[in-house]
Each structure stands twice: as structure tokens, then as C-alpha cells.
Design an enzyme around this catalytic site. Structure first.
Site, PDB file in Angstrom:
ATOM      1  N   ASP A  75      77.273   9.361 -11.278  1.00 39.61           N
ATOM      2  CA  ASP A  75      78.236   8.873 -10.272  1.00 39.61           C
ATOM      3  C   ASP A  75      78.918   7.612 -10.794  1.00 39.61           C
ATOM      4  O   ASP A  75      78.251   6.609 -11.053  1.00 39.61           O
ATOM      5  CB  ASP A  75      77.476   8.573  -8.973  1.00 39.61           C
TER       6      ASP A  75
ATOM      7  N   ASP B 242      82.479  13.612   3.891  1.00 44.18           N
ATOM      8  CA  ASP B 242      81.858  12.419   4.456  1.00 44.18           C
ATOM      9  C   ASP B 242      82.027  12.495   5.972  1.00 44.18           C
ATOM     10  O   ASP B 242      83.107  12.821   6.461  1.00 44.18           O
ATOM     11  CB  ASP B 242      82.549  11.165   3.888  1.00 44.18           C
TER      12      ASP B 242
ATOM     13  N   HIS C 188      78.392  13.842   0.969  1.00 46.80           N
ATOM     14  CA  HIS C 188      78.026  12.459   0.695  1.00 46.80           C
ATOM     15  C   HIS C 188      77.174  11.967   1.857  1.00 46.80           C
ATOM     16  O   HIS C 188      77.455  12.260   3.019  1.00 46.80           O
ATOM     17  CB  HIS C 188      79.300  11.608   0.612  1.00 46.80           C
TER      18      HIS C 188
ATOM     19  N   GLU D 162      80.496  12.332 -10.641  1.00 42.12           N
ATOM     20  CA  GLU D 162      81.032  12.097  -9.304  1.00 42.12           C
ATOM     21  C   GLU D 162      82.015  10.929  -9.335  1.00 42.12           C
ATOM     22  O   GLU D 162      81.770   9.921  -9.992  1.00 42.12           O
ATOM     23  CB  GLU D 162      79.851  11.777  -8.391  1.00 42.12           C
TER      24      GLU D 162
ATOM     25  N   LYS E 211      73.776   6.126 -11.181  1.00 40.92           N
ATOM     26  CA  LYS E 211      75.069   5.439 -11.139  1.00 40.92           C
ATOM     27  C   LYS E 211      75.457   5.040 -12.569  1.00 40.92           C
ATOM     28  O   LYS E 211      74.637   4.463 -13.291  1.00 40.92           O
ATOM     29  CB  LYS E 211      74.961   4.177 -10.275  1.00 40.92           C
TER      30      LYS E 211
ATOM     31  N   GLU F  33      83.833  11.404  -1.160  1.00 44.08           N
ATOM     32  CA  GLU F  33      83.370  10.416  -0.187  1.00 44.08           C
ATOM     33  C   GLU F  33      84.469   9.422   0.181  1.00 44.08           C
ATOM     34  O   GLU F  33      84.421   8.817   1.235  1.00 44.08           O
ATOM     35  CB  GLU F  33      82.120   9.680  -0.679  1.00 44.08           C
TER      36      GLU F  33
END
Lengths: 441, 441
Positions: B248, B326, B353, B274, B220, B303
Site C-alpha cells: 500500500d 469505503d 477499505h 494499493e 505500507k 478508499e
């Protein structure tokens, strides 16, 4: 000036049984009961002023928005109003970026409608405390304070804070004259009342004429091509070749279908086709715009564009010729300010969506501000008007010579009559008790 | 085969207090309590089978989704299951186009999450009645029946029903072998567990290795550039130069910021970035894609893409290199089918996701079906996996050698353990009673 701590937030599910008369029906919304999630903010200040905020809904689902307002309430309760409007960008961000709630948005659908209702109430209260109608509060605000209300997240590739300030500074020239012009003549309106899909032809003829709205007309299309041709011909014959006719498909079509259908309605010379397809389809609107431009038909959209990011892209992609803000779908005045400024940058006229319940009351403030402080132009501009349900508002719109006259009462014109709210509360208000009992029998 | 009339729809607000451990934290969602609106469908059939459907949420706001599920319930109750799945496109359209409810969407946010929960329950029940895991139900379905579940509204400019059928027909070749391959080896997974923003470095090192997930890692980023550089260096050093690293940003950046930030993280050789910006910003993702392509970084997103119309445009605009469906944000299997088919047409790999609560359980069915019946490829493909909360499911995912093994139990793996639901119901379950009492003291 601004003062008091928010001591109470209450929210009501208020519905008007408009579906009984076919009012407001279109190709996608066949039986709307014009409704609102209605927020009331109270503070501990001695002035006893309250802030009223609405978001518009169509009946079922209002209870879902009410639920979302309650979920947002902790962000508002016990806050000092001065702190809220003193860092309005921060407060906006807090509401829209709650680390748990944003998942069910973000900045779209139910939570964003709820955000609009809450923030509309804050703006109403702020304007009331300042003793000004909202449009005047905005007009009198210096550019720096105005832009400090806007969350520029996700739009800086098109509009930075500095650019926004610069646009507002440039529009200072002639502001006073434009304000006087508004006070004297108002902002031009057009009506949609004449051609809801649910109306029979007789009603259609009756409401189409005999009003002061003899300049522009809008007709709902998209359910049936042959019927559209018949109704458009009827209306075009009725209004003559010179007056402006707009068409509204309420998202009925796919992209190729929109082009094909409108090609067949081109003979009735519509100024625009409104909402030809999905409100999410930026590239689709761009394709339709490109295809219809040679026929002299522009694309209009916006009443269901869910946030500034979608509007940004519609402008970037040259997907519309008329931009239709909504006072209740976007995040209140804050987000609408960013859209007005982006429209100005791209030189696209803003022609607000209104109607429903309360939308006319609210959006008139925004468009009058737009003219005085941002666009400085009435070219290709007009604001929608529908003559429904104004009697339920304490400060209803005043239309004169088919123009919105600037409100003079303090606030955002959002306050409803206490008795109207009481009678139309769903499901326990008197009006609904009767209807629901009748339904059961 | 399908039978029974829906006699009951109940919906539960189930929350897991994951924020206490920093699990799942990212740049935008700092304190998620992984939660679900959990729908249970019962019929009057003698088999006593129930359908379970979830949509994933982050805690606050789950009650709003629950409210929306109740608003949708009249469309489901007393319907014959055979009629529902016999005209699944029509039923999907009915749910998403309710003339009053669609105003508070349409097909986005709360109402669409609620639609997903309801439809996921319908699919679970259908698969259970057929005695097959969902992926197998889909794999065994003929192309015509499959596409009859899809609402093509707003996507026919990119994918028509006929084209969708043709794609499915062409992918019949080698289907049997691919099914055997899945049963033997499973679908490749990658893990995100290693680098939630809330984790301290020690935890980060601990979870990053020592698992069978030694091929791909995701970290992340987006809160603080210097910290990102430090953490990415730590992880890249830990995994070596060959293994795949993904990043992400969870929508943290504006468009120019995304390009600038990722240029500075390029030295750590991420395969993808992402969610670099707003999930609504199709043109923004396209601009970022274009700018980062020379650095060998692809854009991944999905997502929080709220419907097929957004996915359509992301594909049209070449805005992504990896498409992340998703299982709970889109309108269940129905809408995901349309996205899988569009991705195939544009030759873009789907990398779902997952994580949260139940997302792994659900999405494995879709991606296994995708491989067997649509994409026929594992090139550049993998499915997210997070090792959290599976213990609450009756049919938890089975991971072997970092691959999702195809579920063998009938249904959509959506059913939670009765005791887990009971204990985690908000606010009256035992777990929350204790926590809320502790908070008050």
C-alpha cells in the site's frame, strides 16, 4: 524585496443576494447568492500592506470554506513571507498535504477552495510588495523561479519541471511586443450576461445587444430541450449567422444525453458546449468530444475541475477543445501555472471561466500572463466576462472594446471595498440583517 | 414500518489521539488522529430509536466536516423518515445537488463526507426501525426498491437502472445458501495492523504473527525504497512464500515512479499495489496497471475515490484489478450500491477499505450484502480489518477465524458508546482537555 512575517489571518463570509434577481442561475445552480470566503493577510512589516484573497462560492457553504481557511491558518501564521515565496512549491505542498487535513480533500472541494483563498492572498501581497500588478510580476519572473512555484506531483508523466522551463524559455521570443499589444488592446472578452436561465425573454433581448460585446455570446442550456431551442433560435436570430455562439449546460447531462441533446442544438452552430456532464468524468467528456466533433462542436470545461490531475487527464484523453481555468477552484496561481503549461504542451487554447464575484478581477491576470509568456497566441481564445458586482472591488476590471485592459495597480485585484465587505458580511452585515428579518416576518 | 419525523440532528467532533502511538501512519498521513464527524438523528416517533452516522477523518478538519453537516441539516430536519426512504434517490439528489452547496463539492471532499455521515445515520435508523442489521435489510429488499435508492446520474453510460435490476434479479439464485454460508463462516478478512510505517521492527514482528490472520498481510510502502525492501523481506520471510502479501503506497508516487518502484519490489510477490498514485488519476492507474500486469501485480484503489463517477471510469479504463469501496467517503449505502453493481458488471472483485474508526463496523454490512445479493463469489475477495478502537462501539465487529461474522443487532453498527463520545469530544472531552493542557505546558 519580499519581507515581513505574517502576523494575522482573518477570513470573512461575504455574500451578495444575487438570487433575488435570478442573476447567475443555470441548470444546476438555480438560486446562487454570489459569495466569497475573503481572506486578509497582515504582516509585521512597516509598509502596512495587506494581502487579500478570495475564493468564490454560491452562498450556503461559504461558512464551511471559512472554517477550512481557519484550519489552514496555522500553516501561514508567523511564517516569513520571504520564506513562503522563496520555497513556494514547498509551501504549496505543505498546505495541500497536511497529514491530517488532506484526508478531507485531497486537493479538492472545500479544503482546496480554502487553499486557493489563502494562496490568492499571498500572491496579492507579494505583488503589492513588488509594486506590480500580478500579471506583470509573473511576466517579469525568470522561468526557473516561475516553475519553482509549481508542485509537479502527479503530473510528471505529462509535464516535468525541465519541460516547463523549456516552454517558458521558448516563449521569451516576442514577449515584449506581446506585452505592448496587451497594454494597447487588452485581452478579448466574451459575455455570459445575456442568457442566464432565470432571465425572462425581455431581459434576454435587452442585455444581449446594445453592449460592445457584439462578437461572442453564451447561452445557458440543459433544463428543457424545447425551451433551449426557442431561446437559441431567438439569440441566433438576434446576433446573425456570423457571430460566435457558445452553449453551457452546467453539468446537466449524462453522456448519451449530452450527445443527443447537442445534436438537436447543432443547427444553431455553437462553437462549444460547456460542461456537458460531470466535471469528474474525463472519459465521458472524451466520448462527447468524439461524438460532437463531426458536427463542428467542441467541448469546453474546467470551472469545476478540481485540480491539475483532472486537467492533465482531460488533455491526455483529448476530452476538450477549450480549457477553462478558474482562479479560485485550483490552488491559486501556483496550480494554474501548471495547467497553462500543460495546455500549451497539448496546444489547447485556454479560455478562462469568470463571472461570479471577483473571478474576472483575478483571472484577467492569469490570461494576460498566459498570452505574453506561455501561449503567445490569441487564436481561438477569449476570456469570460460578466458585468456583475465589480463595484465592490477597489481595483475593478477595466473593459474597453470588449477586451480586458491589463490592470495597472499593484496586486492581484482581489481587494474589496471595506464598506462592501462590512455591509455584505453574512449573517451580521446590514444587507443580510434586513433580508433575514424580512424572511422571518 | 418506517415512521417518525426527524426532530433533531446533532453532530459531534470525536477524536482519538492515535498519533501518539504511530497507529495508522503511512507515507502520506504521518500523524493521524483517527476521528469522526458523528451524527445523531432523532425523530418524534414513540419508539425512541435514534440513527447514528459517522464519517471517518484524521483529526484536524473534523470541525470542517461538522460545519458541512450543519449546512446540510435543513434538508433533513422536519422530514418524514417514510418520505426520505420512500424516495431515497430523490433525497440523495436533494442533498448532493443543493443549488448553492454543490459549488463547494460537488459530490466530493468535505460536503460529500458530510453527506455520507448524514445518510449513514438515516440508514442506521431505517434498519433499526425494521429491526434488522443493515446487511439483512438490504438482502431482503426487492431489486426494484434497492435500485430506487441509487442516483444513476452520470453513470448511465455504464449502468442503467434496468441493468442494475437485472443484475440483482440474476443474483437471486442461491441467495439463501449464501446467507447461510455467511452466518456460519463469515466474510474473509485480512489485516493491515502488521506494518504501519511508524512501527519499529520489533512491533512489526510482534503484531504480524500470533494472530488468527495468517493468510494475508498488508505492508505500507512508498516512503523510502531501501527501507521498503528491508521491511518487505522481513515480512515475506516471516510469512513464507505461500501466503498473500499486499502493498500500500497511499498515493505517494507519480506514475513513472510507481512503475519503477514496484518493479523493484516485485521479487516479494505482492498480490496488489494499493493507491500507487493520486486517487484522481484514472489514466495514471490504467498506465500503472498495464505496466505491472506482466509482473503479476494488480492495482487496487478506492478508499479516496470520491464518487461513483471516478469508480465508473476506473472500471472503464481497466485501471484496477481490485476495487476498494469505503463506507464513509462515498455517499453512504446509496452510492456504494451503484459501485457494487458496476463492479459486478465489469467482473472486478470488491475488497473494501476499512480500519480507521468505525469503518470495519460499517463496511462489513456492505460486503456481506455484496456476496449474498450481488457478486455471489468470494474469489479474490477479502475485506480489510484493523484491530483498533472497536471498544468504543456499542455493536463492535465480531471476527472469528479471520472472518467478519454478520452482525445480528439491528442497525448499521454505527452507534458509539455514549461515554466514549463524551470523553473524546474535541476539544472539550476529558481526553483532549488533558492532552491539550499537557501540550500547553
Amino acid at each position: 524585496m519580499v519581507h515581513g512575517r505574517v502576523s494575522r489571518l482573518s477570513v470573512h463570509d461575504v455574500r451578495f443576494p444575487t438570487s433575488l434577481g435570478g442573476h447567475g442561475s443555470d441548470a444546476m445552480h438555480t438560486d446562487p447568492d454570489y459569495s466569497a470566503a475573503y481572506v486578509v493577510l497582515e504582516t509585521d512589516a512597516e509598509d502596512g500592506l495587506k494581502g487579500y484573497g478570495i475564493t468564490f462560492t454560491l452562498g450556503r457553504g461559504t461558512e464551511v470554506v471559512v472554517c477550512a481557511v481557519n484550519a489552514l491558518a496555522p500553516h501561514v501564521l508567523n511564517k516569513d513571507l520571504g520564506d513562503i515565496v522563496g520555497d513556494f512549491r514547498g509551501f504549496y505542498r505543505q498546505l495541500t498535504s497536511d497529514g491530517q487535513l488532506r484526508w478531507i480533500g485531497p486537493e479538492k472541494g472545500v479544503v482546496h477552495l480554502a487553499t486557493a483563498a489563502v494562496l490568492n492572498a499571498v500572491w496579492d501581497l507579494w505583488a503589492k510588495q513588488e509594486g506590480k500588478p500580478l500579471w506583470k510580476l509573473l511576466v517579469d519572473m525568470d522561468p526557473q523561479t516561475l516553475v519553482s512555484c509549481i508542485d509537479f506531483r502527479y503530473i510528471t508523466d505529462v509535464l516535468t519541471e525541465e519541460e516547463a522551463c523549456e516552454i517558458l524559455r521558448q516563449s521569451q521570443v516576442g514577449k515584449k511586443e506581446r506585452e505592448e499589444q496587451m497594454l494597447a488592446h487588452g485581452y478579448p472578452a466574451y459575455t455570459t450576461s445575456c442568457a442566464w436561465l432565470g432571465y425572462p425573454d425581455a431581459t434576454l433581448k435587452q442585455v444581449g445587444c446594445g453592449t460592445s460585446f457584439c462578437r461572442q455570446f453564451k447561452v445557458k442550456v440543459g433544463a428543457d430541450l424545447q425551451d433551449d431551442i426557442r431561446r437559441c433560435r431567438l439569440i441566433r436570430n438576434m446576433i446573425g449567422p456570423e457571430k460566435t455562439l457558445m452553449m453551457d449546460a452546467n453539468q446537466r447531462w449524462d453522456v448519451p444525453e449530452a450527445v443527443e441533446w447537442m445534436t438537436k442544438l447543432a443547427e444553431f452552430k455553437p462553437l462549444w458546449i460547456e460542461e456537458p456532464t460531470s466535471p469528474d468524468d474525463i472519459l465521458g467528456h472524451a466520448a462527447i468530444s468524439k461524438a460532437l466533433a463531426p458536427l463542428g462542436i467542441g467541448v469546453a470545461t474546467g470551472e469545476q475541475c478540481h485540480n491539475r490531475v483532472i486537467f492533465k487527464q482531460l488533455l491526455q484523453a483529448k476530452a476538450l477543445k477549450f480549457l477553462q481555468i478558474d482562479s479560485c477552484r485550483l490552488g491559486s496561481v501556483n496550480e494554474n501555472l501548471s495547467v497553462l503549461l500543460m495546455a500549451k504542451k497539448f496546444d489547447i487554447p485556454v479560455c478562462p471561466h469568470a463571472g461570479g464575484v471577483g473571478l474576472c478581477e483575478l483571472v484577467q491576470h492569469l490570461i494576460i500572463f498566459d498570452f505574453i509568456s506561455v501561449s503567445a497566441s490569441l487564436q481561438d481564445r477569449m476570456c469570460e466576462y460578466v458585468d456583475h458586482l465589480h463595484e465592490h472591488f477597489k481595483y475593478p476590471v477595466l473593459i474597453r472594446e470588449a477586451s480586458y485592459m491589463p490592470p495597472k495597480d499593484a496586486g492581484y485585484s482581489t481587494e474589496m471595498k471595506e464598506d462592501s465587505v462590512k455591509r455584505h458580511r453574512y449573517p451580521d452585515g446590514e444587507v443580510w440583517k434586513k433580508l433575514l428579518t424580512a424572511q422571518r416576518n
